[in-house]
Design an enzyme around this catalytic site. Structure first.
Site, PDB file in Angstrom:
ATOM      1  N   LYS A  52       0.887  -1.277   0.080  1.00 30.75           N
ATOM      2  CA  LYS A  52      -0.049   0.011  -0.046  1.00 30.75           C
ATOM      3  C   LYS A  52       0.940   1.117  -0.106  1.00 30.75           C
ATOM      4  O   LYS A  52       0.596   2.339  -0.844  1.00 30.75           O
ATOM      5  CB  LYS A  52      -1.039  -0.055   1.168  1.00 30.75           C
ATOM      6  N   GLN A  96      -4.407  -1.915   9.623  1.00 28.68           N
ATOM      7  CA  GLN A  96      -4.138  -3.332   8.995  1.00 28.68           C
ATOM      8  C   GLN A  96      -4.796  -4.356   9.969  1.00 28.68           C
ATOM      9  O   GLN A  96      -4.523  -4.473  11.116  1.00 28.68           O
ATOM     10  CB  GLN A  96      -2.685  -3.328   8.671  1.00 28.68           C
ATOM     11  N   ASP A 119     -10.906   2.506   4.223  1.00 27.40           N
ATOM     12  CA  ASP A 119     -11.238   1.103   3.889  1.00 27.40           C
ATOM     13  C   ASP A 119     -12.558   0.768   4.101  1.00 27.40           C
ATOM     14  O   ASP A 119     -13.208  -0.266   3.718  1.00 27.40           O
ATOM     15  CB  ASP A 119     -10.481   0.230   5.305  1.00 27.40           C
TER      16      ASP A 119
END
Ligand code: NDP
Length: 294
Positions: A52, A96, A119
């Site tokens: 990312k 994450q 997200d």
């Protein structure tokens, strides 16, 4: 059979984002900024976060990687998120997953301000998705929609079967495919571990999305001739002949299923790359919203 190559589609999305960023920075605006929090050192999570960060750099986004020890307290993690929520130069925040057992993932998801939740996991964004309101769509289903768009896959009126109902993949995927939007308008069946006659249901699918996390679960006898197959699964399967000691396997038995399909995603090189494209697209949107709010 068409290979729905995530590399090609993700590159097209990233080229588009890159040129938008270039035009903003040429006008004197700062670039978009994504903050990523990585707790502990889970191998797969390390790889995802590194990818990312690398992708941000490729398209001119700034990124900030915050590494926290696996023993970090939930309170400290929540405080870190709060600081990022308040930082006006940070447009998007991701934590994450998975997190160590002593930390509530739900609390963490809800701590991220919905306006920075790139997200798309916050209940506010999940609710907006259900109601068809603008918000952040979870990156994997969003990436799949971008993939369908890139390859001009006709979805209107088709029967889509989504196997898996998680909040991050299966459920939002089923909502998007059933929504009245471009590359939606499907009739959707959502299957899960309690589904009876899964094989028969999958055989009815014009579009089959496999998101259950069971390597090579979907076999040729579960797939209709000419179906579109989207394989979301990513599982590390031990393999002593592989350099890293494992290989990434999808949920679909690719070799036997691919010849029956009209189009199929490979694993690796399919949905995983599109997930990053979805995340980056969300981050640019968060940036634009943030700039407009000033
Ligand atoms: P979860 O474990 O959260 O959800 C799995 C879903 O599959 C559940 O709804 C479960 O049903 C269902 N399921 C499990 N076994 C069966 C079965 N035998 N038959 C039918 N349904 C079943 O996984 P995620 O949604 O987070 O991820 C799914 C896969 O996608 C994983 O391999 C993951 O690594 C991968 N993934 C890939 C991404 C990418 O970028 N390509 C991003 C995110 C995930 P129930 O609800 O009843 O338990």
């Amino acid at each position: 059979m068409i290979l729905l190559d995530g590399k090609v589609a993700a590159q097209a999305v990233k080229n588009n984002l890159k040129s938008q960023v270039e035009s903003f920075t040429l006008q004197g605006y700062r670039p978009p900024k994504l903050a990523a929090i990585l707790v502990g050192n889970n191998g797969a999570s390390e790889t995802y976060v590194a990818s990312k960060v690398k992708n941000c750099a490729e398209i001119g986004f700034e990124s900030l990687l915050i590494r926290l020890d696996s023993n970090v307290s939930e309170t400290n993690l929540l405080q870190t998120i709060e600081q990022l929520n308040r930082d006006n130069e940070v447009d998007g925040i991701l934590v994450q997953l998975p997190l160590p057992k002593h930390i509530s993932e739900q609390k963490v998801i809800e701590a991220i301000h919905p306006a920075k939740d790139v997200d798309g996991f916050h209940p506010v964004n999940a609710g907006k998705l259900v109601q068809g309101l603008p918000g952040f769509i979870p990156a994997t289903p969003y990436g799949i929609m971008l993939l369908l768009e890139h390859f001009h896959i006709q979805t209107k009126g088709k029967h889509a079967v989504v196997v898996g109902r998680s909040n991050i993949v299966g459920r939002p995927m089923s909502i998007l495919l059933s929504s009245n939007i471009p590359f939606g308008n499907c009739t959707v069946t959502i299957a899960h571990s309690h589904t009876i006659n899964l094989k028969e249901i999958c055989l009815q699918a014009d579009i089959l999305v496999a998101a259950l996390g069971k390597p090579a679960f979907v076999t040729a006898n579960m797939v209709k001739e000419g179906a579109i197959v989207i394989d979301v699964g990513i599982t590390r399967v031990a393999d002593t002949t592989a350099k890293k000691g494992f290989r990434i396997k999808g949920d679909v038995a690719f070799e036997e299923v691919a010849p029956k399909t009209a189009a199929i995603t490979p694993v690796p090189g399919g949905v995983g790359l599109m997930t990053i494209a979805g995340l980056l697209t969300n981050t640019l949107q968060a940036y634009l919203n943030n700039q407009q709010a000033k």
